[in-house]
Every structure is written in structure tokens, then in C-alpha cells.
Design an enzyme around this catalytic site. Sequence first.
Site, PDB file in Angstrom:
ATOM      1  N   ARG A  54      -7.151  -7.526  -5.972  1.00  0.00           N
ATOM      2  CA  ARG A  54      -5.743  -7.614  -6.364  1.00  0.00           C
ATOM      3  C   ARG A  54      -5.348  -6.372  -7.158  1.00  0.00           C
ATOM      4  NH1 ARG A  54      -4.867 -10.331 -10.642  1.00  0.00           N
ATOM      5  NH2 ARG A  54      -5.985 -12.200 -10.024  1.00  0.00           N
ATOM      6  N   TYR A 106      20.883  -5.889   1.587  1.00  0.00           N
ATOM      7  CA  TYR A 106      20.141  -6.813   2.439  1.00  0.00           C
ATOM      8  C   TYR A 106      20.374  -8.250   1.934  1.00  0.00           C
ATOM      9  CZ  TYR A 106      15.999  -9.105   4.368  1.00  0.00           C
ATOM     10  OH  TYR A 106      15.145  -9.957   5.001  1.00  0.00           O
ATOM     11  N   ASP A 178      17.139   1.271  -2.703  1.00  0.00           N
ATOM     12  CA  ASP A 178      16.465   0.754  -1.508  1.00  0.00           C
ATOM     13  C   ASP A 178      16.690   1.757  -0.382  1.00  0.00           C
ATOM     14  OD1 ASP A 178      15.728  -0.610   0.817  1.00  0.00           O
ATOM     15  OD2 ASP A 178      16.271  -2.562  -0.024  1.00  0.00           O
ATOM     16  N   LYS A 203       9.981  -2.217   8.112  1.00  0.00           N
ATOM     17  CA  LYS A 203      10.979  -1.625   9.001  1.00  0.00           C
ATOM     18  C   LYS A 203      10.492  -0.264   9.520  1.00  0.00           C
ATOM     19  CE  LYS A 203      13.018  -5.355   7.603  1.00  0.00           C
ATOM     20  NZ  LYS A 203      13.914  -5.400   6.463  1.00  0.00           N
TER      21      LYS A 203
HETATM   22  C1  LIG Z   1      14.141  -6.175   5.311  1.00  0.00           C
HETATM   23  C2  LIG Z   1      14.728  -5.556   4.122  1.00  0.00           C
HETATM   24  C3  LIG Z   1      14.333  -5.937   2.838  1.00  0.00           C
HETATM   25  C4  LIG Z   1      13.326  -7.035   2.594  1.00  0.00           C
HETATM   26  O1  LIG Z   1      12.061  -6.657   3.021  1.00  0.00           O
HETATM   27  P1  LIG Z   1      10.938  -7.708   3.497  1.00  0.00           P
HETATM   28  O2  LIG Z   1       9.813  -6.811   3.857  1.00  0.00           O
HETATM   29  O3  LIG Z   1      11.498  -8.492   4.628  1.00  0.00           O
HETATM   30  O4  LIG Z   1      10.653  -8.561   2.302  1.00  0.00           O
HETATM   31  C5  LIG Z   1      14.899  -5.291   1.756  1.00  0.00           C
HETATM   32  N1  LIG Z   1      15.820  -4.324   1.933  1.00  0.00           N
HETATM   33  C6  LIG Z   1      16.241  -3.938   3.152  1.00  0.00           C
HETATM   34  C7  LIG Z   1      17.265  -2.871   3.270  1.00  0.00           C
HETATM   35  C8  LIG Z   1      15.709  -4.542   4.284  1.00  0.00           C
HETATM   36  O5  LIG Z   1      16.153  -4.171   5.495  1.00  0.00           O
END
Ligand SMILES: *Cc1c(COP(=O)(O)O)cnc(C)c1O
Length: 387
Positions: A54, A106, A178, A203
Site C-alpha cells: 500500500r 465530470y 483536472d 481515459k
Molecule cells: C472519468 C473522469 C473522472 C473520474 O475518473 P475515474 O477514473 O472514473 O474515477 C474525473 N474527471 C474527468 C474529467 C473524467 O473524465
Amino acid sequence: MTHMTPSDDAFATRAIHGGQAPEPTTGAIMPPIYQTSTYVQPELGGHLGYEYARVQNPTREALERNLASLEGGNFGLAFASGLAAIEAVVKTLSAGDHVVSEENTYGGTNRMFNKVLSRLGVDFTFVDSRDPEAVRDALRPETRLIHLETPTNPMMRLCDLEAIAEIAGEAQALLMVDNTFSTPFNQRPLEFGADVVVHSTTKYLNGHSDVIGGALVVDDEELFDELSFIRKSTGAVPGPMDAWLVLRGTKTLHLRMKAHNENGLAVARFLEEHPATQAVHYPGLPSHPQHALALRQMTGFTGMVSVELGSGERARTMVERTRLFALAESLGGVESLIGVPALMTHASVAPDRRDAMGVTEGLVRLSVGIEDPADLLEDLTEALKGL
Ligand SMILES: *Cc1c(COP(=O)(O)O)cnc(C)c1O
């Protein structure tokens, strides 16, 4: 053998070599998947730098160095998901602290802020951060964090990173950005003064739709130590296999993003010309209201495009007719996806808030993959026939 390629190496070189070196025992050129929960200690009180997975894992650490190198930051931290990464940053706060967040993030981020973290005594204000002054106006003495996403999901609004970094600095609040939509190939928020870059590695960074993962990149060592402590204490780490898959993904990030950028622009131009569409949201189009800002802070505009068709029925017809664009949530994989955010990724956002932002039932979001662009346009032509 060094772990890091120098930070002044070109992006493509860092994508392939950043943070990793051949494994010294065998010379394995790829970082091994250290599938272990614990490490043997040669003597009581003396370990080899690894105690429990961890806290430390060499595969994960290779990924973290690689991501830090791509974002131009000093430290990376990998998480079990993008949301876990964002949550860890909010956990540096205490009850009574205040967060200003872009409203069009998101959907899952919005849900976590509104329905989970606000119950723990952290207060959130949501603003349209296209106007940096809206962020300034929402500040309070107890504001500790500003959360941005640019381009936003799914309206492709942009936030002026440099202007808001200055506001955050004056307020002594952390600025978290983000960068999932843009990726470091197209935009590097730390260069504009952000304190923390967030990714859903699920992504574009992984890029092959086979992992859920997240990451943070920071420059400041004290902040890194604080975030490491929170991750160690709360536990949202990725497994070594997933870390390895993302590390494999980033090796082709520059090639994939170049193709996503080209195909995204081609699809946006096609949709803008098409008589069945009412509006196309894509920062790379000169018609985008913030196109000048896009040219200032981004070098490419990704494969994310959204298009307003005018009604839920027309949107349904389009997304059910495409053959190459698969009807699915998520984005950023090599394959093209299509969806209706109001009914899918953003279903958890309150309907009045959705409407106010333009996330209507007639809005279709496309994650344009890296298939042959002529085939993608042909697929969209067929899907829009008669609309
Ligand atoms: C998908 C996404 C998230 C969340 O990510 P996960 O890996 O699904 O927890 C956060 N921000 C954006 C812009 C996203 O497209």
C-alpha cells in the site's frame, strides 16, 4: 542506470523512457509487475526501502515518475481511480474549509463533492469559471482549494489557467486542475501556475479502455508528502498490473494524441457544416467563444467533441444509429465512443443545473478515436441521414 530521462528531453522521449530503466537483475527492458503485498526484511528494523505494497510498489513508482515527467512536475502519485485522486486532495482539508469548483466538471466529481464530501463539513461553491472574476467573487477567508477542469465535460468550456492561478495564489488556496481531457501532450497546467494536476488515467493516458486509474502530479515536496501520507492512510492505491498497463499506454501517448487531435478537429468541422446540428462545442474551432484562450494554453484540442441536435429524440436516433462510434460511457480510448451526457455521465447532476449549463437531452458527446477518419465521417453521415 538512471531512472529519469532528463526533463529537457522531448515529450516523445520522456513518454517512452521517463521514470523507467531496465531491471538490474535480469536486464528486463520493461518494468516488472511486482505482484506482491509485502517485502522480506533482511534484519529487524532494516528493510530495502520496501515494506508493504500500500505504501511502496516499484511498478507503481515507475508509472508515477513517468507521469510526473510528462506533466513537467517533480512528483507523481498513482491512485485506484480518478475520483480517488481528487478525493485525496480534498482530504488535505478539514471540516469548516471551503472549496470553489467549476460547475461543469465530470458528473462523478460533482456528485462526490455534493453528496459525500459536503456531509463531512467541507463546503463547496460551484461557479462558471470561464470568468476568472467569478472564482474571485466566490472566495471566502476559509477557501483552501480551487478545482478546475479545462476543457470542461461535456460543454468544452475553458478556464484561464494563468489568471486563476494568480487568484489562487493571492488567496493562498491550492489550485487543482483536472487535465484528463487535454492530457499533458496538449496542456500542462503546472506551467501556468497550478499546484496539483489530476488525471483519470482511465481515459487518454491509458488509452485502451481496459483500466480504471487515477493520478496526481505536484511540484511541491511538502504537498507531495502530505498527499502520500493521505494515500497511505486511506488506501486508494492501484494494483501493480493496472499501473503497468497505464505505463504501457503512456509510451504511445504522443502518437495517439496526435491522431485524436486530427480526428477530433475533422469530426468537429464536419458536424459544424452539417445541417442537422445546431451547435458544435470544440475549442479547436474558430467559432468556439474561447478559441483565442485555447490557442494560448493548449497545443491541441483532443478527440472530445459535443454537438447539440435540438431534441432528446434526435440525439437518441443519432447515438443508436452509429456503428463505429459505440454507445458507451467513458472516453479517451483508441476506439470511438458516443453518448448522451444528460442521460449517462451527467445523470447524477441536478436537472436544473444541467439545463443551466447546456447539458440538454439533445446534446451528444463524442470521444473520437483513432480509426481512419474517412470511416468515422461516413459513420456520422449515415447516422445523421434524414435528421
Ligand atoms: C472519468 C473522469 C473522472 C473520474 O475518473 P475515474 O477514473 O472514473 O474515477 C474525473 N474527471 C474527468 C474529467 C473524467 O473524465
